[in-house]
Design a protein around this motif. Structure first.
Motif, PDB file in Angstrom:
ATOM      1  N   VAL A 210       0.843  -1.203   0.000  1.00 33.66           N
ATOM      2  CA  VAL A 210       0.000   0.000   0.000  1.00 33.66           C
ATOM      3  C   VAL A 210       0.874   1.248   0.000  1.00 33.66           C
ATOM      4  CG1 VAL A 210      -1.686   1.337   1.335  1.00 33.66           C
ATOM      5  CG2 VAL A 210      -2.005  -1.128   1.039  1.00 33.66           C
ATOM      6  N   ASP A 214       0.869   4.202  -2.880  1.00 33.69           N
ATOM      7  CA  ASP A 214       0.788   5.628  -2.570  1.00 33.69           C
ATOM      8  C   ASP A 214       1.947   6.393  -3.205  1.00 33.69           C
ATOM      9  OD1 ASP A 214      -0.378   7.874  -1.376  1.00 33.69           O
ATOM     10  OD2 ASP A 214       0.885   7.697   0.405  1.00 33.69           O
ATOM     11  N   LEU A 219      -3.031   5.559  -4.814  1.00 34.40           N
ATOM     12  CA  LEU A 219      -3.893   5.485  -3.636  1.00 34.40           C
ATOM     13  C   LEU A 219      -4.709   6.766  -3.563  1.00 34.40           C
ATOM     14  CD1 LEU A 219      -4.315   3.407  -1.362  1.00 34.40           C
ATOM     15  CD2 LEU A 219      -2.784   4.769   0.058  1.00 34.40           C
ATOM     16  N   ILE A 239      -4.198   4.800   3.853  1.00 36.49           N
ATOM     17  CA  ILE A 239      -5.497   4.492   3.241  1.00 36.49           C
ATOM     18  C   ILE A 239      -6.549   5.493   3.707  1.00 36.49           C
ATOM     19  CG2 ILE A 239      -7.364   2.801   3.100  1.00 36.49           C
ATOM     20  CD1 ILE A 239      -5.195   0.612   3.427  1.00 36.49           C
ATOM     21  N   VAL A 246     -11.664  -0.310   1.119  1.00 31.45           N
ATOM     22  CA  VAL A 246     -11.126  -1.668   1.252  1.00 31.45           C
ATOM     23  C   VAL A 246     -12.274  -2.665   1.180  1.00 31.45           C
ATOM     24  CG1 VAL A 246     -10.029  -3.287   2.860  1.00 31.45           C
ATOM     25  CG2 VAL A 246      -9.099  -0.977   2.591  1.00 31.45           C
ATOM     26  N   VAL A 272     -11.788   4.329   7.648  1.00 31.13           N
ATOM     27  CA  VAL A 272     -11.763   3.751   6.309  1.00 31.13           C
ATOM     28  C   VAL A 272     -13.098   3.066   6.008  1.00 31.13           C
ATOM     29  CG1 VAL A 272     -10.646   2.054   4.805  1.00 31.13           C
ATOM     30  CG2 VAL A 272      -9.264   3.425   6.387  1.00 31.13           C
TER      31      VAL A 272
END
Length: 390
Positions: A210, A214, A219, A239, A246, A272
């Motif tokens: 991840v 980014d 991202l 995130i 997700v 998130v």
């Protein structure tokens, strides 16, 4: 559509009375039934119903190399259509009205979805190397753009779906993001599904998956991360900061022995948006979101030694994100009795879905699918699966 005499969940409480859903003048009598938002399956490979049970019990990489990849090379548009139709039968019968799919011959799945009356967002899996369905990454991206150009308002939409960071080079990932931004659609990909994937990424780039996404600008708010089971605290913050979403696929991750337990509560605490998905019927082996809610909840409770973790309402919220449709279960179903807590019954006990209303259209009524001939779909599917696996 006016739903009369309903017992329904409004997102906070169980309410009894009439319920307005959409703009139709048609009425539906829900006496004796529990109405709830129809499920939104956040990750599927729909036509993999054709491979349900094939290579079962093999280790993940062996299963892919020995069973799935060789079988997929024999797929045809007609086989994908028939596999998709059977998957839609299972979704209808288990209360799903909407799903996010990644698979080959997308136009065939779109035809099946249109016929069924359900909703879907569909994407062609993009890889840097050629497959039987496209020559190379450039060709795959052209196919994806052709689908996006053809997109019209309605129940079927398209997205950009690079398979993963390990099957795509950086240039392909860049171009996939540019395409998603150009057409203002989702960019969806598998990420951090296994420990090996994370270790390989760190050895190659010095970053976790991840974090790497980014660093190259992938991202963002329109990014949907599938699996995300192996995350660091830093990645969770990234995130949340980028407002990406997700999709958790607990059953598939457990069945394929991917290891680890997705940090669900850490993601939710960070703000998130987390949805729920079944993955394909070849690795789950079901498209039943009721199962996904139950097992997803129990996994978190067991892992955390905390009976309050991932409670029933949390799981239902994850399983129905953005739902505009209604599913119904009989209040007299033995698994819904007694009525101490209908949400708990739905998540942990199940019950047969009797009716499904999508976009003001009754797709299933009294256990009968109205949109197509279910028995003919089954016959066609069995012929297709026999042809594929012979």
């Amino acid at each position: 559509m006016l739903i009369r005499n309903a017992t329904y969940y409004d997102g906070r409480n169980i309410v009894k009375g009439d319920l307005r859903n959409g703009d139709s003048d048609e009425e539906f009598d829900a006496m004796g039934k529990f109405a709830f938002p129809a499920f939104n399956n956040g990750h599927t490979h729909l036509a993999m119903t054709l491979m349900r049970g094939a290579g079962d019990g093999e280790k993940l990489q062996e299963w892919l190399d020995n069973t799935i990849f060789p079988t997929e090379r024999r797929l045809t548009p007609e086989l994908v259509y028939r596999g998709s139709m059977l998957g839609l039968v299972e979704m209808i019968r288990t209360g799903t009205s909407n799903f996010l799919d990644m698979y080959y011959f997308v136009e065939e799945t779109a035809k099946a979805v249109e016929k069924s009356g359900l909703r879907a967002t569909l994407g062609t899996p993009i890889t840097s190397f050629g497959t039987p369905y496209y020559k190379d990454a450039q060709d795959a991206l052209r196919i994806a753009e052709r689908q996006l150009k053809s997109m019209k308002p309605g129940r079927v939409g398209y997205c950009v779906a690079p398979h993963s960071i390990y099957l795509n080079d950086e240039e392909t990932l860049y171009r996939a993001k540019e395409l998603a931004d150009k057409y203002n659609v989702w960019l969806t990909l598998h990420i951090s599904e296994t420990r090996k994937e994370c270790v390989d990424c760190h050895e190659k780039t010095g970053m976790w998956p991840v974090e790497y996404l980014d660093s190259i600008g992938l991202l963002a708010e329109n990014t949907v991360l599938i699996h995300a089971a192996w995350l660091t605290k830093m990645e969770i913050r990234r995130i949340a900061d980028r407002e990406a979403s997700v999709i958790h696929c607990p059953v598939s991750n457990m069945k394929l022995a991917s290891g680890g337990v997705m940090p669900l509560h850490e993601l939710l605490d960070a703000g998130v948006t987390v949805g729920l998905g079944t993955d394909g019927a070849s690795s789950n082996n079901s498209l039943d979101m009721r199962e996904e809610m139950k097992i997803g909840s129990l996994l978190q409770k067991s892992h955390r030694w905390d009976a309050t973790a991932a409670n029933a309402r949390t799981m239902l919220r994850m399983a129905t994100l953005g739902s505009n449709d209604l599913a119904f279960i009989s209040l007299d179903d033995v698994r819904m009795l007694p009525h101490h807590d209908l949400i708990s019954n739905l998540v942990y006990s199940g019950g047969n879905v009797t009716d499904l209303i999508v976009d003001d259209r009754i797709i299933m009524k009294g256990g009968e699918i109205l949109a197509f001939d279910e028995e003919q779909v089954k016959r066609d599917f069995l012929d297709a699966s026999a042809e594929l696996l012979k």
